[in-house]
Design a protein around this motif. Structure first.
Motif, PDB file in Angstrom:
ATOM      1  N   TYR A 141       1.181  -1.230  -0.287  1.00 51.10           N
ATOM      2  CA  TYR A 141       0.270  -0.026  -0.150  1.00 51.10           C
ATOM      3  C   TYR A 141       0.752   1.318  -0.248  1.00 51.10           C
ATOM      4  O   TYR A 141       1.913   1.076  -0.033  1.00 51.10           O
ATOM      5  CB  TYR A 141      -0.572   0.237   1.319  1.00 51.10           C
ATOM      6  N   ASN A 142       0.045   2.729   0.718  1.00 53.97           N
ATOM      7  CA  ASN A 142       1.013   3.814  -0.391  1.00 53.97           C
ATOM      8  C   ASN A 142       1.567   4.737   1.683  1.00 53.97           C
ATOM      9  O   ASN A 142       2.094   5.400   1.021  1.00 53.97           O
ATOM     10  CB  ASN A 142       0.475   3.978  -0.977  1.00 53.97           C
TER      11      ASN A 142
ATOM     12  N   LYS B 112      -0.666   5.584   3.782  1.00 54.40           N
ATOM     13  CA  LYS B 112      -1.776   6.343   4.062  1.00 54.40           C
ATOM     14  C   LYS B 112      -2.786   5.219   4.310  1.00 54.40           C
ATOM     15  O   LYS B 112      -3.084   5.056   3.720  1.00 54.40           O
ATOM     16  CB  LYS B 112      -2.125   7.190   2.560  1.00 54.40           C
TER      17      LYS B 112
ATOM     18  N   ASP C 253      -6.632   4.878   3.357  1.00 57.21           N
ATOM     19  CA  ASP C 253      -7.965   4.947   1.982  1.00 57.21           C
ATOM     20  C   ASP C 253      -9.266   5.060   2.379  1.00 57.21           C
ATOM     21  O   ASP C 253      -9.747   3.981   3.500  1.00 57.21           O
ATOM     22  CB  ASP C 253      -7.846   3.688   2.034  1.00 57.21           C
TER      23      ASP C 253
ATOM     24  N   GLN D 135       4.235   0.594   6.190  1.00 54.03           N
ATOM     25  CA  GLN D 135       4.746   0.754   5.361  1.00 54.03           C
ATOM     26  C   GLN D 135       4.579   2.352   5.575  1.00 54.03           C
ATOM     27  O   GLN D 135       4.415   2.965   6.656  1.00 54.03           O
ATOM     28  CB  GLN D 135       3.298   0.153   4.344  1.00 54.03           C
TER      29      GLN D 135
ATOM     30  N   SER E  69       5.599   6.112   2.834  1.00 52.11           N
ATOM     31  CA  SER E  69       6.141   6.319   1.687  1.00 52.11           C
ATOM     32  C   SER E  69       6.587   8.146   1.915  1.00 52.11           C
ATOM     33  O   SER E  69       6.321   8.576   2.594  1.00 52.11           O
ATOM     34  CB  SER E  69       3.936   6.780   1.461  1.00 52.11           C
TER      35      SER E  69
ATOM     36  N   THR F  83       5.901  11.860  -0.759  1.00 56.98           N
ATOM     37  CA  THR F  83       5.543  12.511  -1.345  1.00 56.98           C
ATOM     38  C   THR F  83       6.735  13.405  -2.293  1.00 56.98           C
ATOM     39  O   THR F  83       7.381  14.264  -1.377  1.00 56.98           O
ATOM     40  CB  THR F  83       4.353  13.707  -1.652  1.00 56.98           C
TER      41      THR F  83
ATOM     42  N   LYS G 171       7.077   4.436  -2.218  1.00 54.29           N
ATOM     43  CA  LYS G 171       6.121   4.189  -1.177  1.00 54.29           C
ATOM     44  C   LYS G 171       7.439   2.764  -0.624  1.00 54.29           C
ATOM     45  O   LYS G 171       8.244   2.098  -1.878  1.00 54.29           O
ATOM     46  CB  LYS G 171       4.514   3.598  -1.789  1.00 54.29           C
TER      47      LYS G 171
ATOM     48  N   GLU H  25       3.672   5.599  -6.760  1.00 53.96           N
ATOM     49  CA  GLU H  25       2.579   5.708  -6.889  1.00 53.96           C
ATOM     50  C   GLU H  25       2.499   7.224  -8.364  1.00 53.96           C
ATOM     51  O   GLU H  25       2.751   7.749  -7.185  1.00 53.96           O
ATOM     52  CB  GLU H  25       1.762   5.573  -5.585  1.00 53.96           C
TER      53      GLU H  25
ATOM     54  N   GLY I  47       0.611   2.431 -10.217  1.00 51.70           N
ATOM     55  CA  GLY I  47       1.804   2.135  -9.150  1.00 51.70           C
ATOM     56  C   GLY I  47       2.216   1.148 -10.090  1.00 51.70           C
ATOM     57  O   GLY I  47       2.198   0.226 -11.239  1.00 51.70           O
TER      58      GLY I  47
ATOM     59  N   ASP J 258       5.476  -1.400  -8.567  1.00 52.35           N
ATOM     60  CA  ASP J 258       6.912  -1.443  -7.198  1.00 52.35           C
ATOM     61  C   ASP J 258       6.945  -3.655  -7.361  1.00 52.35           C
ATOM     62  O   ASP J 258       6.598  -4.425  -7.809  1.00 52.35           O
ATOM     63  CB  ASP J 258       5.639  -1.925  -5.682  1.00 52.35           C
TER      64      ASP J 258
END
Length: 309
Positions: free
Chosen positions: A61-62, A64, A66, A187, A189, A191, A203, A237, A246, A248
């Protein structure tokens, strides 16, 4: 009386044929001397000796939460390692507290498969024709937010706990493990840019994964009841308008060494129009015994998480 005798003879013939149908397997795998009288003890519980849905690499996942509630339905098409598998795929995301906690789940309700003779024998499968259908597992878990880069000024960080059920069937044909699987990971990430039209983030994940094995002592098998593995992945992403792209590289590495170290390059494209999304994925196996997967799905967005204050 004659009809009854014919009926009983037919039943006996069916039972004898059924027994004869596994004579080839008994001779090939030295049954029952090699690992005892239970044929489901002969399979190796390892991603390289099971079907492609058995011990999946967890999603990266990123970092964050959802905050949208959605359902996803589609299909997967796996090819490689002498195995052709097609399956339905269901998934859902449910935010429990906005920007704090989310619940996720996915399922393989049904799969069909065809394997080569070499793969059938390598996996010690009992289906002589190498064909079949069966149900699959359910994967679920929770993701908790730890840090938000907008507040901390550093990174997005979440913590995930995930489980795999034992609902998948057909262990004697090496399709699903019929054993539990757990993982815990963080996880992350960051920006790199974010404007009105587009954004891009890096990420990655680091964690731990464990699953039960068959303690059968056979070649490529296990002398232990459990395998443990570090879980890892890194990717990016990119979003532009209604598009989300995305990519990975993710995998895990068990300590037994019996094809327990899958590694995949995974690519995802999602196009959203209002409450609907179209999803496409391509996963490329980076090990000689891995497989390649094409996935297609439709996503319906039900609503967003409510503020908890």
């Amino acid at each position: 009386m004659r009809n009854i005798f014919l009926f009983l003879s037919l039943l006996l013939s069916i039972q004898v044929c059924a027994q004869e149908n596994l004579d080839w397997w008994d001779a090939l795998h030295n049954y029952p001397n090699a690992a005892g009288p239970f044929r489901n003890r002969y399979q190796n519980i390892s991603p390289g000796f099971l079907g492609p849905n058995a011990l999946r690499v967890p999603v990266l996942y990123n970092g964050k939460i959802d905050n949208e509630f959605w359902f996803d339905a589609g299909g997967d098409f796996h090819r490689g390692g002498g195995d052709k598998t097609n399956n339905f795929f269901l998934a859902t995301n449910l935010p429990l507290a906005k920007n704090r906690v989310m619940l996720f789940a996915s399922s393989i309700p049904r799969e069909s498969w065809v394997v080569s003779e070499a793969t059938r024998d390598l996996r010690r499968m009992t289906a002589f024709d190498g064909k079949g259908r069966n149900t699959g597992d359910i994967i679920g878990g929770f993701i908790f937010r730890v840090f938000d880069e907008d507040q901390s000024g550093f990174l997005n960080v979440t913590f995930r706990t995930q489980f795999k059920s034992t609902t998948g069937g057909n262990l004697v044909n090496a399709r699903f493990s019929d054993h539990g699987m757990l993982n815990w990971d963080a996880q992350f990430s960051k920006t790199l840019w974010n404007n009105e039209q587009s954004s891009f983030l890096l990420k990655w994940m680091l964690g731990f994964l464990t699953w039960q094995t068959n303690q059968n002592g056979l070649p490529n098998g296990s002398s232990n009841l459990q395998n443990d593995a570090p879980l890892y992945g890194i990717g990016g992403e990119f979003s532009y308008g209604n598009w989300l792209i995305g990519s990975d590289i993710s995998g895990y590495h068990g300590y037994i060494g019996n094809r327990d170290y899958p590694l995949f390059w995974r690519n995802q494209v999602l196009y959203r129009h209002r409450d609907f999304g179209l999803r496409m994925e391509y996963n490329h196996g980076l090990k000689a015994w891995d497989w390649n997967t094409f996935s297609f799905g439709v996503r319906y967005y039900v609503g967003k998480a409510f503020d908890d204050h």
